[in-house]
Design an enzyme around this catalytic site. Sequence first.
Site, PDB file in Angstrom:
ATOM      1  N   VAL A 174      -4.885  14.867 -27.326  1.00 34.91           N
ATOM      2  CA  VAL A 174      -6.178  14.695 -27.990  1.00 34.91           C
ATOM      3  C   VAL A 174      -6.272  15.604 -29.210  1.00 34.91           C
ATOM      4  O   VAL A 174      -6.786  15.206 -30.260  1.00 34.91           O
ATOM      5  CB  VAL A 174      -7.335  14.953 -27.009  1.00 34.91           C
ATOM      6  N   CYS A 230     -13.592   8.914 -21.331  1.00 34.98           N
ATOM      7  CA  CYS A 230     -13.115   7.932 -22.310  1.00 34.98           C
ATOM      8  C   CYS A 230     -13.340   6.486 -21.875  1.00 34.98           C
ATOM      9  O   CYS A 230     -13.632   5.623 -22.701  1.00 34.98           O
ATOM     10  CB  CYS A 230     -11.633   8.160 -22.609  1.00 34.98           C
ATOM     11  N   HIS A 259      -8.425   1.257 -23.303  1.00 33.60           N
ATOM     12  CA  HIS A 259      -8.970   1.106 -21.957  1.00 33.60           C
ATOM     13  C   HIS A 259      -9.766  -0.196 -21.878  1.00 33.60           C
ATOM     14  O   HIS A 259     -10.637  -0.459 -22.722  1.00 33.60           O
ATOM     15  CB  HIS A 259      -9.894   2.270 -21.608  1.00 33.60           C
ATOM     16  N   ASN A 280      -8.970   4.399 -26.340  1.00 33.83           N
ATOM     17  CA  ASN A 280      -9.307   5.566 -25.534  1.00 33.83           C
ATOM     18  C   ASN A 280      -9.060   6.903 -26.212  1.00 33.83           C
ATOM     19  O   ASN A 280      -9.763   7.878 -25.942  1.00 33.83           O
ATOM     20  CB  ASN A 280      -8.555   5.531 -24.208  1.00 33.83           C
TER      21      ASN A 280
END
Length: 361
Positions: A15, A157, A252, A338
């Site tokens: 991230v 997320c 996702h 995501n």
Amino acid sequence: MNKIKVGVLGATGMVGQQYISLLAQHPWFEVAYVAASPASAGKTYRDAVAGRWQMVQDVPPGVAGLVVQDANNPALADNHCVFVFSALDMDKQAARELEDAYAARGIPVVSNASAHRGTDDVPMLIPEINHEHINVIAAQRSKRGWQKGFIAVKPNCSLQSYMTPVFALLQAGYEIRKMIITTMQAVSGAGYPGVPSLDMIDNIVPFIGGEEEKSEVEPHKILGRIAEGRIVNDESIKISAHCNRVPVVDGHTACVSLEFGDKKPSLDEIKRIWHDFKSLPQQLQLPFAPTQPIIYREESNRPQPRKDRDADKGMAVSIGRLRQCNVFDIRFVGLSHNTVRGAAGGGILNAELLKAKGYFD
């Protein structure tokens, strides 16, 4: 304009790398400080991520030469950045205490970590849904004696793939009583190196630790209200979630079934609501705000992660397969990126909202 100098905590992780990549050309923010674990501290950022840089673009030149600092020492960030993005990957209690320590030094924290999602005076933001929750920051500061520092977080997320279309229906005046959600979550959500390849190739893993609990609880806070200096959850919707890890790199997907109250919209009305939905980020024209927050795909086999995850800078929610449900009222499929909308991009949008509202002045 002079860009605001920002820091990234956990800058070497998946991230953190996405933050570095997305902020490279940001019109408002400039990465001036990077921090990570003691193992990376003292190295240049380029050397710290050598062999594990996962982004498509190369390490941005403006960040490559920055020396990585120890994220466990908040004092090192003094005078280097106005606020920090937190992508800390550590024990929840330790992350909570560390984010508090930065905020106590007058350094606001815009966090991806889950540590403060349950803290009742910390806003957990999806700006299209609950932008007004930033108003609780005044009470947060007052309670802790912080003058400039504060903490704002983003939710899990996987919620991004369905909460905005659900909220759009609520805002249009339709009561939702029950939701059943089945998520198919990309491997990038587990970070790097993440899930072993032999667990994922030719396989689906029907368990992601803590995900179902987050999916069933966090929407209540997002839909809540501020009262007496804290956010009071709205628990009127009963939620049941199944969370699965699937062999997809990014994106996702969620299959969602909804039960409405006595007033039930037609399928055409739902599509109209989703098409027309806009919120404060669009009104303010925030740089990372998607022009069309909800994109409905009419094709019978969409949305698909590979084809739709990058819609509108990776910040839009793609929806499809809206149809009647034989058990509840309607069902649909939602998809979001995501690590962009669900992680770093969502954090950047939160920071843009806070900046637009004067919280970094």
